[in-house]
Design a protein around this motif. Structure first.
Motif, PDB file in Angstrom:
ATOM      1  N   HIS A   2       0.835  -1.195   0.000  1.00 39.25           N
ATOM      2  CA  HIS A   2       0.000   0.000   0.000  1.00 39.25           C
ATOM      3  C   HIS A   2       0.874   1.251   0.000  1.00 39.25           C
ATOM      4  CE1 HIS A   2      -3.714  -2.173   0.659  1.00 39.25           C
ATOM      5  NE2 HIS A   2      -3.096  -2.892   1.577  1.00 39.25           N
ATOM      6  N   LYS A   3       0.338   2.306  -0.571  1.00 42.50           N
ATOM      7  CA  LYS A   3       1.080   3.568  -0.626  1.00 42.50           C
ATOM      8  C   LYS A   3       1.267   4.101   0.788  1.00 42.50           C
ATOM      9  CE  LYS A   3       1.587   7.626  -3.382  1.00 42.50           C
ATOM     10  NZ  LYS A   3       1.267   8.184  -4.670  1.00 42.50           N
ATOM     11  N   CYS A   4       2.466   4.563   1.061  1.00 44.06           N
ATOM     12  CA  CYS A   4       2.811   5.100   2.376  1.00 44.06           C
ATOM     13  C   CYS A   4       3.350   6.519   2.192  1.00 44.06           C
ATOM     14  CB  CYS A   4       3.850   4.212   3.054  1.00 44.06           C
ATOM     15  SG  CYS A   4       4.329   4.801   4.675  1.00 44.06           S
ATOM     16  N   ILE A   5       2.665   7.476   2.815  1.00 44.45           N
ATOM     17  CA  ILE A   5       3.087   8.871   2.719  1.00 44.45           C
ATOM     18  C   ILE A   5       3.400   9.366   4.124  1.00 44.45           C
ATOM     19  CG2 ILE A   5       2.381  11.207   2.077  1.00 44.45           C
ATOM     20  CD1 ILE A   5       0.484   9.932   0.030  1.00 44.45           C
ATOM     21  N   THR A   6       4.595   9.877   4.311  1.00 41.68           N
ATOM     22  CA  THR A   6       5.008  10.435   5.591  1.00 41.68           C
ATOM     23  C   THR A   6       5.044  11.949   5.461  1.00 41.68           C
ATOM     24  OG1 THR A   6       6.389   8.509   5.990  1.00 41.68           O
ATOM     25  CG2 THR A   6       6.812  10.441   7.340  1.00 41.68           C
ATOM     26  N   ILE A   7       4.373  12.649   6.394  1.00 36.18           N
ATOM     27  CA  ILE A   7       4.367  14.106   6.384  1.00 36.18           C
ATOM     28  C   ILE A   7       5.056  14.588   7.656  1.00 36.18           C
ATOM     29  CG2 ILE A   7       2.941  16.181   6.390  1.00 36.18           C
ATOM     30  CD1 ILE A   7       0.798  14.501   4.918  1.00 36.18           C
ATOM     31  N   ASN A   8       6.107  15.373   7.479  1.00 36.65           N
ATOM     32  CA  ASN A   8       6.878  15.905   8.594  1.00 36.65           C
ATOM     33  C   ASN A   8       6.749  17.420   8.614  1.00 36.65           C
ATOM     34  OD1 ASN A   8       8.509  13.341   9.330  1.00 36.65           O
ATOM     35  ND2 ASN A   8       8.697  13.539   7.132  1.00 36.65           N
ATOM     36  N   ILE A   9       6.333  17.969   9.741  1.00 29.66           N
ATOM     37  CA  ILE A   9       6.241  19.417   9.886  1.00 29.66           C
ATOM     38  C   ILE A   9       7.482  19.857  10.650  1.00 29.66           C
ATOM     39  CG2 ILE A   9       4.914  21.324  10.861  1.00 29.66           C
ATOM     40  CD1 ILE A   9       2.408  19.584  10.466  1.00 29.66           C
ATOM     41  N   ILE A  10       8.267  20.728  10.007  1.00 24.91           N
ATOM     42  CA  ILE A  10       9.538  21.130  10.604  1.00 24.91           C
ATOM     43  C   ILE A  10       9.544  22.624  10.880  1.00 24.91           C
ATOM     44  CG2 ILE A  10      10.831  19.233   9.572  1.00 24.91           C
ATOM     45  CD1 ILE A  10      11.791  21.160   7.410  1.00 24.91           C
ATOM     46  N   HIS A  42       7.326  13.700   2.811  1.00 24.08           N
ATOM     47  CA  HIS A  42       7.068  15.118   2.605  1.00 24.08           C
ATOM     48  C   HIS A  42       7.536  15.906   3.831  1.00 24.08           C
ATOM     49  CE1 HIS A  42       4.303  14.635  -0.891  1.00 24.08           C
ATOM     50  NE2 HIS A  42       4.217  13.416  -0.383  1.00 24.08           N
ATOM     51  N   PHE A  43       8.097  17.084   3.579  1.00 23.56           N
ATOM     52  CA  PHE A  43       8.492  18.003   4.641  1.00 23.56           C
ATOM     53  C   PHE A  43       7.773  19.330   4.410  1.00 23.56           C
ATOM     54  CE2 PHE A  43      11.899  14.953   4.589  1.00 23.56           C
ATOM     55  CZ  PHE A  43      12.192  14.769   5.936  1.00 23.56           C
ATOM     56  N   LEU A  44       7.105  19.826   5.442  1.00 23.47           N
ATOM     57  CA  LEU A  44       6.423  21.112   5.400  1.00 23.47           C
ATOM     58  C   LEU A  44       7.151  22.030   6.376  1.00 23.47           C
ATOM     59  CD1 LEU A  44       2.757  19.767   5.512  1.00 23.47           C
ATOM     60  CD2 LEU A  44       4.044  20.514   3.508  1.00 23.47           C
ATOM     61  N   ASP A  45       7.686  23.115   5.882  1.00 19.61           N
ATOM     62  CA  ASP A  45       8.532  24.009   6.666  1.00 19.61           C
ATOM     63  C   ASP A  45       7.724  25.206   7.183  1.00 19.61           C
ATOM     64  OD1 ASP A  45      10.465  25.759   7.668  1.00 19.61           O
ATOM     65  OD2 ASP A  45      11.943  25.171   6.161  1.00 19.61           O
ATOM     66  N   LEU A  46       7.533  25.269   8.509  1.00 20.24           N
ATOM     67  CA  LEU A  46       6.762  26.359   9.117  1.00 20.24           C
ATOM     68  C   LEU A  46       7.438  27.712   8.921  1.00 20.24           C
ATOM     69  CD1 LEU A  46       5.627  24.708  12.479  1.00 20.24           C
ATOM     70  CD2 LEU A  46       4.308  24.999  10.389  1.00 20.24           C
ATOM     71  N   LEU A  47       8.770  27.744   8.987  1.00 20.99           N
ATOM     72  CA  LEU A  47       9.486  29.013   8.819  1.00 20.99           C
ATOM     73  C   LEU A  47       9.381  29.523   7.389  1.00 20.99           C
ATOM     74  CD1 LEU A  47      12.678  28.398  10.998  1.00 20.99           C
ATOM     75  CD2 LEU A  47      10.669  29.787  11.546  1.00 20.99           C
ATOM     76  N   ALA A  48       9.473  28.618   6.428  1.00 19.58           N
ATOM     77  CA  ALA A  48       9.342  29.027   5.022  1.00 19.58           C
ATOM     78  C   ALA A  48       7.931  29.545   4.757  1.00 19.58           C
ATOM     79  CB  ALA A  48       9.666  27.859   4.094  1.00 19.58           C
ATOM     80  N   ALA A  49       6.925  28.926   5.370  1.00 17.51           N
ATOM     81  CA  ALA A  49       5.542  29.388   5.206  1.00 17.51           C
ATOM     82  C   ALA A  49       5.370  30.768   5.825  1.00 17.51           C
ATOM     83  CB  ALA A  49       4.574  28.396   5.848  1.00 17.51           C
ATOM     84  N   LYS A  50       6.011  30.992   6.945  1.00 18.06           N
ATOM     85  CA  LYS A  50       5.916  32.296   7.619  1.00 18.06           C
ATOM     86  C   LYS A  50       6.499  33.404   6.744  1.00 18.06           C
ATOM     87  CE  LYS A  50       6.320  33.796  12.319  1.00 18.06           C
ATOM     88  NZ  LYS A  50       6.857  33.522  13.626  1.00 18.06           N
ATOM     89  N   ARG A  51       7.570  33.093   6.023  1.00 17.86           N
ATOM     90  CA  ARG A  51       8.227  34.076   5.155  1.00 17.86           C
ATOM     91  C   ARG A  51       7.473  34.294   3.845  1.00 17.86           C
ATOM     92  NH1 ARG A  51      12.755  30.969   6.720  1.00 17.86           N
ATOM     93  NH2 ARG A  51      12.677  29.932   4.713  1.00 17.86           N
ATOM     94  N   ALA A  52       6.603  33.360   3.484  1.00 23.46           N
ATOM     95  CA  ALA A  52       5.914  33.419   2.193  1.00 23.46           C
ATOM     96  C   ALA A  52       4.982  34.624   2.131  1.00 23.46           C
ATOM     97  CB  ALA A  52       5.109  32.146   1.962  1.00 23.46           C
ATOM     98  N   GLN A  53       4.939  35.242   0.956  1.00 24.74           N
ATOM     99  CA  GLN A  53       4.035  36.360   0.716  1.00 24.74           C
ATOM    100  C   GLN A  53       2.654  35.812   0.391  1.00 24.74           C
ATOM    101  OE1 GLN A  53       5.013  39.552   1.116  1.00 24.74           O
ATOM    102  NE2 GLN A  53       6.951  38.680   1.772  1.00 24.74           N
ATOM    103  N   GLU A  54       1.652  36.671   0.509  1.00 22.20           N
ATOM    104  CA  GLU A  54       0.286  36.271   0.166  1.00 22.20           C
ATOM    105  C   GLU A  54       0.233  35.813  -1.289  1.00 22.20           C
ATOM    106  OE1 GLU A  54      -2.476  36.081   2.144  1.00 22.20           O
ATOM    107  OE2 GLU A  54      -1.099  36.517   3.781  1.00 22.20           O
TER     108      GLU A  54
END
Length: 193
Positions: A2-10, A42-54
């Motif tokens: 089965h497909k396995c997706i790992t999501i990491n919030i960093i 998958h890695f989701l970067d909280l700091l990069a999201a904070k810096r992102a413009q609208e």
């Protein structure tokens, strides 16, 4: 398999790159052939999201992801509330976070208010149904009005009693509580028992 997706919030202390979302797969070192398509990291970067413009397109998936990550990454109540206006799910989540951050006394008052609202709705519904039964003999429109009036009166009285109980916890005098709620002093005194 089965497909396995790992999501990491960093966040602080873990930096891969400048991307908000990075996706990795397993591949052979030298030939770079992919091992499988059923495993993703998958890695989701909280700091990069904070810096992102609208984002230009507020409804886009990227914009939604950025808003979610900003919501997760902030400790500022006002910023959370502003982000919650952009999504019904974030609004609901923000309300839950607000409840979780209440002090024990505030939480007890909140739970008391929610119970009161539920009780009032139940009382109103039962009174409405009683009025409906009575309405069969009086006439449908008159019966509905009677049921609603009785339900509202009982619900209002019940709400005043709950408010009085809460005010007693704060040490207010029986006289002041009676004035604030519209109850008689005897009704307020009975709550001590």
């Amino acid at each position: 398999m089965h497909k396995c997706i790992t999501i990491n919030i960093i966040a602080d202390g873990f930096r891969l790159n400048d991307a908000i979302h990075s996706e990795y797969v397993l591949q052979e070192k030298e030939k770079h052939t992919r091992l499988t398509d059923v495993l993703e990291i998958h890695f989701l970067d909280l700091l990069a999201a904070k810096r992102a413009q609208e984002a230009e397109n507020e409804g886009s998936k990227r914009s939604q992801l950025i808003n979610w990550l900003k919501f997760i990454g902030t400790g500022d109540k006002e910023e959370r509330a502003m982000l919650a206006t952009k999504s019904p799910i974030l609004k609901m989540l923000n309300e839950k976070v607000d409840i979780l951050t209440l002090s024990p006394i505030e939480r007890k008052l909140y739970e008391s208010r929610m119970k009161l609202k539920s009780d009032i709705a139940t009382i109103s519904e039962s009174q409405f149904n009683a009025g409906r039964q009575e309405g069969k003999s009086l006439g449908l429109a008159e019966g509905k009005l009677l049921g609603l009036a009785e339900g509202e009166a009982r619900g209002s009285h019940q709400k005043a009693l709950e408010t009085a109980k809460n005010l007693l916890q704060f040490g207010l005098s029986v006289e002041n509580i009676a004035k604030a709620t519209g109850l008689s002093q005897k009704e307020v005194e009975a709550l001590y028992l």
